[in-house]
Design a protein around this motif. Structure first.
Motif, PDB file in Angstrom:
ATOM      1  N   GLY B  25      -8.081  -3.658   1.853  1.00  0.00           N
ATOM      2  CA  GLY B  25      -6.778  -4.336   1.792  1.00  0.00           C
ATOM      3  C   GLY B  25      -6.609  -4.925   0.406  1.00  0.00           C
ATOM      4  O   GLY B  25      -7.533  -4.946  -0.393  1.00  0.00           O
ATOM      5  N   GLY B  26      -5.425  -5.386   0.130  1.00  0.00           N
ATOM      6  CA  GLY B  26      -5.194  -5.957  -1.203  1.00  0.00           C
ATOM      7  C   GLY B  26      -5.893  -7.285  -1.333  1.00  0.00           C
ATOM      8  O   GLY B  26      -5.997  -8.055  -0.400  1.00  0.00           O
ATOM      9  N   PHE B 129       8.929   0.417  -0.935  1.00  0.00           N
ATOM     10  CA  PHE B 129       8.196   0.158   0.302  1.00  0.00           C
ATOM     11  C   PHE B 129       8.895   0.745   1.520  1.00  0.00           C
ATOM     12  O   PHE B 129       8.261   1.219   2.457  1.00  0.00           O
ATOM     13  CB  PHE B 129       7.995  -1.344   0.478  1.00  0.00           C
ATOM     14  CG  PHE B 129       6.990  -1.700   1.528  1.00  0.00           C
ATOM     15  CD1 PHE B 129       7.392  -2.185   2.766  1.00  0.00           C
ATOM     16  CD2 PHE B 129       5.641  -1.534   1.295  1.00  0.00           C
ATOM     17  CE1 PHE B 129       6.465  -2.508   3.739  1.00  0.00           C
ATOM     18  CE2 PHE B 129       4.710  -1.859   2.265  1.00  0.00           C
ATOM     19  CZ  PHE B 129       5.109  -2.348   3.490  1.00  0.00           C
ATOM     20  N   LYS B 130      10.208   0.699   1.488  1.00  0.00           N
ATOM     21  CA  LYS B 130      10.952   1.222   2.632  1.00  0.00           C
ATOM     22  C   LYS B 130      10.650   2.698   2.828  1.00  0.00           C
ATOM     23  O   LYS B 130      10.536   3.192   3.933  1.00  0.00           O
ATOM     24  CB  LYS B 130      12.443   1.009   2.380  1.00  0.00           C
ATOM     25  CG  LYS B 130      13.296   1.402   3.537  1.00  0.00           C
ATOM     26  CD  LYS B 130      13.004   0.562   4.756  1.00  0.00           C
ATOM     27  CE  LYS B 130      13.586   1.214   5.998  1.00  0.00           C
ATOM     28  NZ  LYS B 130      13.315   0.436   7.201  1.00  0.00           N
ATOM     29  N   TYR B 162       1.759  -1.176  -6.347  1.00  0.00           N
ATOM     30  CA  TYR B 162       2.167  -0.005  -5.580  1.00  0.00           C
ATOM     31  C   TYR B 162       1.097   0.413  -4.586  1.00  0.00           C
ATOM     32  O   TYR B 162       1.046   1.560  -4.169  1.00  0.00           O
ATOM     33  CB  TYR B 162       2.502   1.160  -6.531  1.00  0.00           C
ATOM     34  CG  TYR B 162       3.907   1.061  -7.087  1.00  0.00           C
ATOM     35  CD1 TYR B 162       4.180   0.229  -8.175  1.00  0.00           C
ATOM     36  CD2 TYR B 162       4.962   1.767  -6.533  1.00  0.00           C
ATOM     37  CE1 TYR B 162       5.460   0.119  -8.674  1.00  0.00           C
ATOM     38  CE2 TYR B 162       6.245   1.666  -7.039  1.00  0.00           C
ATOM     39  CZ  TYR B 162       6.488   0.835  -8.106  1.00  0.00           C
ATOM     40  OH  TYR B 162       7.760   0.723  -8.611  1.00  0.00           O
ATOM     41  N   GLN B 163       0.246  -0.529  -4.221  1.00  0.00           N
ATOM     42  CA  GLN B 163      -0.779  -0.205  -3.226  1.00  0.00           C
ATOM     43  C   GLN B 163      -0.438  -0.863  -1.907  1.00  0.00           C
ATOM     44  O   GLN B 163       0.095  -1.965  -1.870  1.00  0.00           O
ATOM     45  CB  GLN B 163      -2.132  -0.740  -3.681  1.00  0.00           C
ATOM     46  CG  GLN B 163      -2.803   0.128  -4.704  1.00  0.00           C
ATOM     47  CD  GLN B 163      -4.067  -0.508  -5.206  1.00  0.00           C
ATOM     48  OE1 GLN B 163      -4.482  -1.549  -4.708  1.00  0.00           O
ATOM     49  NE2 GLN B 163      -4.672   0.105  -6.194  1.00  0.00           N
ATOM     50  N   GLY B 166      -4.650   0.120   1.484  1.00  0.00           N
ATOM     51  CA  GLY B 166      -5.746   0.840   0.867  1.00  0.00           C
ATOM     52  C   GLY B 166      -5.361   2.117   0.161  1.00  0.00           C
ATOM     53  O   GLY B 166      -6.225   2.850  -0.293  1.00  0.00           O
ATOM     54  N   LYS B 167      -4.081   2.401   0.075  1.00  0.00           N
ATOM     55  CA  LYS B 167      -3.712   3.642  -0.604  1.00  0.00           C
ATOM     56  C   LYS B 167      -2.730   3.357  -1.745  1.00  0.00           C
ATOM     57  O   LYS B 167      -2.047   2.341  -1.759  1.00  0.00           O
ATOM     58  CB  LYS B 167      -3.061   4.607   0.400  1.00  0.00           C
ATOM     59  CG  LYS B 167      -3.941   4.987   1.572  1.00  0.00           C
ATOM     60  CD  LYS B 167      -3.530   6.358   2.102  1.00  0.00           C
ATOM     61  CE  LYS B 167      -4.259   6.675   3.384  1.00  0.00           C
ATOM     62  NZ  LYS B 167      -3.889   5.737   4.484  1.00  0.00           N
ATOM     63  N   GLN B 168      -2.667   4.324  -2.640  1.00  0.00           N
ATOM     64  CA  GLN B 168      -1.788   4.217  -3.797  1.00  0.00           C
ATOM     65  C   GLN B 168      -0.511   4.979  -3.516  1.00  0.00           C
ATOM     66  O   GLN B 168      -0.547   6.178  -3.241  1.00  0.00           O
ATOM     67  CB  GLN B 168      -2.498   4.818  -5.028  1.00  0.00           C
ATOM     68  CG  GLN B 168      -1.811   4.535  -6.322  1.00  0.00           C
ATOM     69  CD  GLN B 168      -1.984   3.094  -6.762  1.00  0.00           C
ATOM     70  OE1 GLN B 168      -2.981   2.459  -6.432  1.00  0.00           O
ATOM     71  NE2 GLN B 168      -1.003   2.584  -7.469  1.00  0.00           N
TER      72      GLN B 168
END
Lengths: 306, 458, 294
Positions: B25-26, B129-130, B162-163, B166-168
């Motif tokens: 997570g961030g 994000f949407k 932009y994460q 856990g993903k970019q």
């Protein structure tokens, strides 16, 4: 068209004959109606349908919510505020556009020198795109560099804070919108004035009517088809004004210039809430329908046609 | 609409396994998030094994939708030229998708419905994000590895923005931060030291002096409005006061005592301390005209301000209160999901190339956005540039102290507008923050509950 | 109500109506009113023109400067070259002229049908057509984009033109106009055996020239300035229209070069203004061929 026993075969051509003129009607009107159906009514129906869903325009699934969107809409204080804004904006712009437009058309109808140029100038704002108009007036209303504050200072009046004061932002966009659309009303009225035959004025004069009476009894009635047309179209246009508000205030400050159309845009494209957007659009549509029907009922009776 | 073929899914899983990816997570650490232990960049510092290639070739043509922020079209065209020199088999079509970030989102939105989508799309901090929530953009981790992009060399905050999960989901491209601009002439006239204020308390003192020399209509400081992103500049301020808009789990926290204090502070600058006003439309214009002596504004406008100013312009870090706080902003590049694997690969190669150290330096110099690569900052091009424009160096130095933005603003659809309206109630209407923040909180929570929680675990 | 009147012997007296009694004072007042109106309305346009010749610094100076210090024709050159201007111009020309022509045909035919052709419940149909004016564009834009894409019309002229070829306001305008025409003439022609198209072409349209030209002008303006639809439907300069192309002159972060933006706006508005200047004559010059008086 004799009606005789066993005349079944003979009345068929009669029915056909009666409907031939109808066919003309259909032929004349078909291209337009078909295009309207495909590109306007189909989306409208779809839009009304979507107002019963919860959808964000990009997910493959929609969720049925029935009348929930409508209930939320009418209970939301912002929505009611926006409706009020729309009403104020519409009344202000329609009245301004039509009254000033008529006055200008009357002026330009006179045989004055240089009226071609004057007409072009008056029509020019209408020709400008909404975004460009918004940008130009952004500068004009600018509290420091703007024309408006410069002029008000000259006269010694205080300059309202057009952009940041919720009470003044609405007058500001009304002024800009009227400025832009004057040309439209003027040109339509001008066209109407041209078709009034001179003998009507002559006859009125002979009857002893002064200028004002001539205006009331010849000009206005003869213009009534155009007045009706302008009333309906400027009302519909005002309630859907978008460009200028979008460029100048983005519906602000504090939603004071947010109209229903802007709300539709925001709900759909900023908040991705298509169900809510469709709800507002549907409510707007029915308001417009109601207002227009009212105008048609009340006014078309009083319109005098040739 | 989102059709991930089984082959593709397995391919990605296989790739991930091969790299031993760890999803986290961030967090607010300064160390780079290990979302992809990427192997050698084009610089060739190979330390990790190359992933097993999927055996596909990049597509021969891709489409890139941009809005050319800050009039950057010629610069983008040059970058495309360079890319095509390095990759002659891939043609890039640059298309103008609108005049601003909202318009490109609109066009992308419509495009998804009509299946007319590009291969690279520019999505800004509040818009991407949407599209992630709807599953329409591609997670880039595997592609980053395949294109041999060294993610660790990218500025940490810019990448973290932009994460998610856990993903970019995008790569930083046209990124900016707010900066404290001040008018050196006015500073000198007021006898102030030639630097930005270290803290807001210090600035309150300075502003008092500045305001005494102000003519009517002039102010020591000007705030921006809702549509000029006060929710963005204020984000730094609320952090400086020790608060946040929300935590990373979407719990709204702006109505904490710190948030209320921050809100009431900016309000007091306008109404009780009376040294600040709110811009009518364009705060940069106010600054250039000399009617405001200082402002918080995007670094994206720095080049324009320096060019047009008739006075020496000073720049500084954002002032602190209890601590330092500064967000990033701007746009990144995303790849839609519903395109072929070949196009995705070509798109990633393109994105990686135009954000490599040399090209990000070029872009940064000519457009005014931040260089997105750490190595670019220390490279010769940027160092030369900093000598000429020390104000720019300030902006870049501040970058390492930035934090990723709060979900309330960037992840909640419409969040920026709602926050902006709340702030307008404070700085335009003089409403107490403790009355405004609860309303804002309620509105944002409603959106989170109906639109975000059902889709992701938070 | 139209009445058949005995003609007044002195046509000259009729013309004198214009300046009867009021004479010089009224004329002066009229001139003043026109100058005032024009002056107020033209100020923002003058500002736009002068701004198009200024540098950004000049626009932002205090006190407000009216006259550009340096006539920065460079702004126009920049606007012209920053984007493929000729291409955009041609695209706009094509889409506007064809689109407006289609609108005119549709509008006139619809209005004629509504006024002169028999059909049950015409008023209802009229209302249904007017209802099209009540649909905000946000409602139509995405479904139409999806349809146009499915038809393969993205980035084509027909994709831009066809959805806009339907017309409601023009049909409305011409209906009002046709309704005010004297029925006797139409009746007379029908009795003489003239077909509808002939009546339309030879009688109705010539008598409606001002309204027709007005319709054309409003249609042209609206199509020339269209932004959002062409933005969605076109992707590159081969089909992009002027308004879409010119937004490339604006910045999204930081200040735009407003002088150049204004120069672009001036260049967009000029062709249509020229059309208007030329077309004015037809709106204003009165009826010809005396068909009204019969």
């Amino acid at each position: 068209m004799a009606v005789a026993p066993g005349a079944h075969r003979r009345t068929v051509p009669a029915v056909l004959r009666k409907s031939i003129p109808y066919i003309f009607f259909l032929l004349f009107i078909a291209p337009n109606i078909i295009l309207l159906a495909v590109f306007t009514y189909r989306p409208l129906i779809e839009n009304i349908r979507l107002s019963f869903y919860d959808w964000d325009l990009i997910s493959p699934t929609k969720r049925w919510v029935g009348l929930e969107n409508y209930i939320d809409y009418f209970q939301d204080s912002t929505s009611l505020y926006v409706m009020r804004n729309t009403l104020v904006f519409t009344v202000g712009t329609v009245a301004g556009t039509m009254l000033i437009g008529l006055a200008l058309a009357l002026l330009l109808n006179l045989r004055l020198r240089g009226r071609n140029v004057a007409r072009t100038v008056l029509f020019a704002p209408y020709v400008l795109g909404g975004a460009a108009v918004g940008i130009v007036w952004l500068f004009i209303f600018d509290p420091r560099f703007g024309l408006v504050s410069g002029i008000l200072d000259r006269i010694g009046l205080p300059s309202p804070n057009w952009y940041n004061d919720p009470n003044w932002a609405m007058p500001m966009v009304i002024i800009v919108y009227v400025w832009k659309n004057l040309g439209y009303a003027t040109v339509v009225y001008l066209a109407g004035l041209q078709t009034i035959p001179r003998d009507l004025y002559e006859a009125a004069q002979v009857d002893g009517a002064g200028r004002w009476a001539q205006f009331r009894h010849v000009t206005l009635p003869m213009l009534s088809p155009m007045t009706f047309f302008l009333l309906v179209t400027t009302t519909l246009g005002s309630m859907q004004a978008f460009d200028i508000i979008s460029v100048m205030t983005s519906g602000g400050p504090l939603d004071s210039t947010k109209t229903m159309v802007y709300q539709v845009y925001e709900e759909a494209f900023v908040r991705f809430r298509v169900g809510d957007a469709s709800t507002v659009a549907t409510v707007l549509f029915f308001i417009l329908l109601g207002v227009t029907l009212l105008q048609v009922r009340l006014l078309e009776r009083r319109v005098s046609y040739g | 609409m989102t059709t991930i073929s089984r082959r593709h899914l397995l391919g990605m899983a296989g790739g991930a396994a091969a790299l031993g990816l760890v999803g986290c997570g961030g967090d607010d650490d300064d160390t780079a998030e290990p979302t992809a232990t990427a192997p050698a960049s084009s610089g060739g510092t190979a330390a990790n094994p190359t992933p097993t290639p999927r055996g596909i070739k990049p597509a021969s043509e891709i489409t890139y939708w941009s809005v050319h922020p800050a009039n950057s079209k010629p610069v983008e065209e040059e970058l495309i030229k360079r890319f095509q020199a390095a990759y002659p088999d891939i043609k890039v079509k640059l298309e103008t998708a609108g005049a601003n970030y909202a318009e490109v989102s609109q066009k992308f939105n419509a495009g998804l419905a009509a299946r007319q989508i590009p291969d690279v799309v520019m999505l800004s901090d509040v818009w991407w994000f949407k599209y992630f929530l709807a599953g329409t953009i591609e997670p880039l981790d595997a592609l980053i590895a395949e294109a041999k992009i060294d993610l660790s060399d990218y500025q940490d905050t810019l990448v973290k923005d932009y994460q998610f999960d856990g993903k970019q989901w995008g790569m930083p491209f046209a990124r900016s931060t707010p900066l404290f601009y001040y008018n050196k002439d006015k500073w000198a006239a007021a006898g102030l030291p030639d630097r930005g204020p270290k803290t807001w308390d210090e600035f309150d003192e300075w502003a008092k002096t500045l305001q005494t020399m102000a003519k009517p209509g002039e102010f020591a400081f000007t705030h921006v409005k809702g549509d000029s992103y006060i929710a963005w500049t204020f984000q730094g301020i609320i952090w400086q006061f020790g608060g946040r808009y929300s935590d990373d789990k979407f719990k709204m926290t702006m109505d904490s005592p710190e948030g209320i204090e921050a809100g009431n502070y900016v309000r007091s600058q306008v109404f009780s301390l009376k040294y600040a006003n709110v811009t009518a439309k364009d705060v940069n214009a106010d600054f250039l005209a000399g009617t405001t002596y200082s402002m918080l504004s995007s670094t994206g406008g720095l080049a324009g301000v320096l060019k047009d100013a008739k006075f020496p312009v000073g720049t500084a870090f954002l002032p602190e209160k209890k601590q330092f706080g500064c967000p990033t902003g701007g746009a990144g590049l995303c790849i839609p999901k519903a395109i072929s694997d070949e196009k995705k690969l070509a798109a990633m190669l393109f994105i990686g190339f135009i954000t490599n150290p040399e090209n990000t330096a070029y872009y940064s110099q000519n457009v005014g956005y931040m260089p997105v690569r750490k190595s670019a900052v220390n490279g010769p091009i940027m160092q030369e540039f900093f000598k000429k424009y020390p104000q720019f160096k300030t902006a870049v130095d501040q970058l390492s102290k930035t934090r990723p933005q709060d979900p309330a603003r960037v992840y909640v659809p419409g969040g920026d507008a709602i926050l902006g309206k709340g702030l307008e109630r404070m700085v335009l209407n003089n409403e107490d923050a403790k009355n405004v923040w609860p309303d804002v909180k309620k509105e944002l929570e409603k959106i989170v509950d109906t639109e975000i929680r059902p889709k992701i675990k938070i | 109500m139209q009445e058949t009147l005995p003609r007044l012997p002195e046509a000259r007296a009729a013309r004198a109506l214009q300046v009867r009694g009021s004479s010089r004072l009224a004329r002066v007042v009229a001139y003043l009113a026109v100058i005032l109106a024009v002056g107020i309305i033209v100020l923002p346009l003058v500002w736009m023109l002068t701004a198009s010749l200024k540098t950004r610094q000049e626009i932002y100076t205090l006190p407000v400067s009216w006259w550009p210090e340096t006539f920065r024709w460079e702004n126009y050159r920049q606007a012209w070259t920053a984007v493929p201007f000729e291409r955009f111009f041609i695209n706009s020309l094509i889409t506007t002229s064809i689109g407006s022509a289609l609108e005119l045909v549709n509008g006139v035919l619809t209005a004629y049908a509504l006024v002169f052709l028999p059909f049950p419940k015409k008023n209802l149909i009229f209302l249904v057509i007017i209802a099209a004016l009540m649909v905000p564009f946000q409602v139509t834009i995405i479904p139409n984009y999806v349809l146009v894409a499915d038809l393969g019309w993205v980035n084509t002229y027909q994709g831009i033109i066809i959805p806009g070829a339907a017309v409601a306001f023009g049909a409305f305008l011409m209906r009002q106009q046709f309704l005010s025409l004297p029925r006797e003439i139409i009746e007379a022609a029908r009795i003489d055996g003239a077909g509808h198209l002939r009546i339309l072409w030879q009688i109705v349209l010539p008598m409606s020239r001002p309204a027709l030209v007005t319709f054309a002008l409003i249609s042209i303006v609206s199509k020339w300035n269209e932004y959002l639809w062409p933005l969605l439907v076109t992707n590159d300069a081969t089909r992009m229209t002027l308004p879409v192309g010119l937004t490339q002159l604006q910045h999204s972060e930081g200040s735009s070069e407003w002088g150049v933006v204004m120069a672009g706006a001036v260049m967009v508005i000029t062709p249509v203004l020229l059309v208007f200047l030329w077309a004015q004559r037809h709106i204003v010059e009165g009826l010809t061929s005396g068909s009204v008086k019969g």
